[in-house]
Each structure stands twice: as structure tokens, then as C-alpha cells.
Design a protein around this motif. Structure first.
Motif, short mmCIF file in Angstrom:
data_model
loop_
_atom_site.label_atom_id
_atom_site.label_comp_id
_atom_site.label_asym_id
_atom_site.label_seq_id
_atom_site.Cartn_x
_atom_site.Cartn_y
_atom_site.Cartn_z
N TYR A 1 0.84 -1.19 0.00
CA TYR A 1 0.00 0.00 0.00
C TYR A 1 0.88 1.24 0.00
CZ TYR A 1 -3.94 -2.96 1.45
OH TYR A 1 -4.92 -3.91 1.50
N GLY B 1 -9.13 -12.55 1.36
CA GLY B 1 -9.82 -11.56 2.18
C GLY B 1 -10.55 -12.13 3.37
N TYR C 1 -17.02 -7.32 3.67
CA TYR C 1 -16.19 -7.51 4.86
C TYR C 1 -15.59 -6.17 5.20
CZ TYR C 1 -13.01 -10.03 7.99
OH TYR C 1 -12.34 -10.51 9.08
N LEU D 1 -13.41 -3.64 8.13
CA LEU D 1 -12.41 -3.68 9.19
C LEU D 1 -12.16 -2.27 9.70
CD1 LEU D 1 -11.31 -5.40 6.43
CD2 LEU D 1 -9.84 -6.38 8.18
N SER E 1 -13.62 -4.75 2.03
CA SER E 1 -13.13 -5.74 1.08
C SER E 1 -14.31 -6.39 0.38
CB SER E 1 -12.31 -6.79 1.84
OG SER E 1 -11.99 -7.88 1.01
N ARG F 1 -14.82 -9.63 -0.74
CA ARG F 1 -14.27 -10.98 -0.77
C ARG F 1 -14.98 -11.86 -1.77
NH1 ARG F 1 -14.49 -13.06 5.22
NH2 ARG F 1 -16.65 -12.50 4.87
N THR G 1 -9.92 -10.15 -9.52
CA THR G 1 -8.85 -9.25 -9.10
C THR G 1 -9.18 -8.52 -7.81
OG1 THR G 1 -9.74 -7.48 -10.45
CG2 THR G 1 -8.05 -8.88 -11.45
N SER G 2 -10.31 -8.83 -7.19
CA SER G 2 -10.67 -8.16 -5.94
C SER G 2 -10.13 -8.87 -4.72
CB SER G 2 -12.18 -8.06 -5.81
OG SER G 2 -12.72 -7.26 -6.83
N TYR G 3 -9.54 -10.03 -4.90
CA TYR G 3 -9.06 -10.82 -3.78
C TYR G 3 -8.24 -9.99 -2.81
CZ TYR G 3 -10.27 -15.57 -5.12
OH TYR G 3 -10.93 -16.72 -5.40
N GLY G 4 -8.67 -9.97 -1.56
CA GLY G 4 -7.85 -9.41 -0.49
C GLY G 4 -7.66 -7.92 -0.52
N LYS G 5 -8.02 -7.25 -1.58
CA LYS G 5 -7.77 -5.81 -1.66
C LYS G 5 -8.62 -5.07 -0.64
CE LYS G 5 -8.80 -1.88 -4.63
NZ LYS G 5 -9.34 -1.45 -5.95
N LEU G 6 -7.97 -4.23 0.15
CA LEU G 6 -8.69 -3.38 1.09
C LEU G 6 -8.79 -1.97 0.53
CD1 LEU G 6 -7.24 -4.36 4.61
CD2 LEU G 6 -9.42 -5.02 3.59
#
Lengths: 114, 117
Positions: free
Chosen positions: A35, A99, B32, B34, B93, B95, B100-105
């Protein structure tokens, strides 16, 4: 201490140069994320690797590249640096890459381009 | 296009009272959420999370509420302590979107919380 390590802590370099930032994830974590935090942009997702393979990409410039090695550490390479690349660069890791697990952040590398 | 917004840049609270930090999102694919706390010269520290199948999650002094219909979440800190003074980031996220959205915050801009003794 999150267990994620980043080196170096600070980096000062000139425009046009190339630098490499290094990240070691928490023990057992397979996924690494990069990031960028600049003053006016907040925290922006750059790229994600999972077990050595690129998994997701954000607004990462073509001058930037990353990789994750077999020992799971990751490097972010920034080339042809511009003044606007000055920012804090954070690495995060998570157990998996989809995620379902929280991301834990390292202390960051502060890059200053002069 | 800012998909996660924290409209209050700062919040000031007396020690022992409740702190309420708010976050709005626009992307209906987010499932999701956080909250992270950040001190100067340190990386963000994970605080608490919530899945879209829940509307509340508690962990000690921290409670996160999710209102999916309003696309709004909030973090309650009770009681607030001076050590809670930091920048708080909301993140989301997608999920279930896969690809391509995997894990991206996606992060909000942050709210500076100051707790006065």
C-alpha cells in the motif's frame, strides 16, 4: 509488533533513481500486500501476491513492480522516481489471499524523493 | 471515486465517555469491513472486523455496527481512554467478488480521535 518487517525505515533518493523496498510477512502468512500512503491520497492498494503469484492489482504505476520470493518475502521496486512518489509505503500480510483473514501491517518505509 | 468515506476528519472525546466513529461506503460488493488504528510513524493496527452477514461484532471495549441498507458502519469505543488517541481507518473488502478483488482493502481517509483526560 505485528510480526511484519519492512526495510529500510527511511529512504532518501533523487529523481530518476530506482529503489527497492523489502518486506517479510508474519510467520505462516502466504499473502503479501503493498500500500502507498501519501498526504493527499490516504492508503491506496498497490498490489497483492499470494504464495509467489500476483493475485490482485490496484492503481500501481508501470514504473513500479513487485515480486514475492519462494521464502515468501516480497520486494517492491520503484524506478524513474518522481517527486510525487514521496510517500509512506506499507506492506501487509495475511494467512490466505482471499480476504477471509485480517491483514497485518508492517511499520512502513518512508520514501523521500528530492 | 471514493468508495469508502469517513466524513469526520476529527473527533474529540472526554476520557470515560463513548467515542463513535462513522464510515459510509458506496460499493454494494463490499462484504467484509475492518477498523484499523494508526499511531504516527507506525503501521495501521487491526482492531476489529465484521462480515456482511452480521450487524454487530464486539471485542472488549470495541463494538462495530453494520447497517447494510444504509451502507454505513460505525465503531464504538466504550469507555474511551487517552491511549485510544490515534487515527482510525475504516476499510472494506469485496471478498465474494473474486477475480482481481481478492484481499484488496479499500480505505477511508481516516478520523483523528483525541481522548482528553
Amino acid at each position: 509488533d505485528s510480526g511484519v518487517t519492512q526495510t529500510p525505515k527511511h529512504l532518501i533518493t533523487a529523481t530518476g533513481q530506482r529503489v527497492t523496498l523489502r518486506c517479510s510477512p508474519r510467520s505462516g502468512d502466504l499473502s503479501v500486500y503493498w500500500y502507498q500512503q501519501s498526504l493527499d491520497q490516504g492508503l491506496q492498494f498497490l498490489i497483492q501476491y499470494y504464495n509467489g503469484e500476483e493475485r490482485a492489482k490496484g492503481n500501481i504505476l508501470e514504473r513500479f513492480s513487485a515480486q514475492q520470493f519462494p521464502d515468501l518475502h516480497s520486494e517492491l521496486n520503484l524506478s524513474s522516481l518522481e517527486l510525487g512518489d514521496s510517500a509512506l509505503y506499507f506492506c501487509a500480510s495475511s494467512a490466505q489471499g482471499d480476504g477471509t483473514y485480517e491483514q497485518y501491517f508492517g511499520p512502513g518505509t518512508r520514501l523521500t524523493v528530492t | 471515486d471514493q468508495q469508502v468515506k469517513q466524513n469526520s476528519p476529527s473527533l474529540s472525546v472526554q476520557e470515560g465517555r463513548i467515542s463513535i466513529l462513522n464510515c459510509d461506503y458506496t460499493n454494494s460488493m463490499f462484504d467484509y469491513f475492518l477498523w484499523y488504528k494508526k499511531y504516527p510513524a507506525e503501521g495501521p493496527t487491526f482492531l476489529i472486523s465484521i462480515s456482511s452477514i452480521k450487524d454487530k461484532n464486539e471485542d472488549g471495549r470495541f463494538t462495530v455496527f453494520l447497517n447494510k441498507s444504509a451502507k454505513h458502519l460505525s465503531l464504538h469505543i466504550v469507555p474511551s481512554q487517552p491511549g485510544d488517541s490515534a487515527v482510525y481507518f475504516c476499510a472494506a473488502s469485496a471478498r465474494g467478488a473474486g477475480g482481481t478483488s481478492y484481499g484488496k482493502l479499500t480505505f477511508g481517509q481516516g478520523t483523528i480521535l483525541t481522548v482528553h483526560p
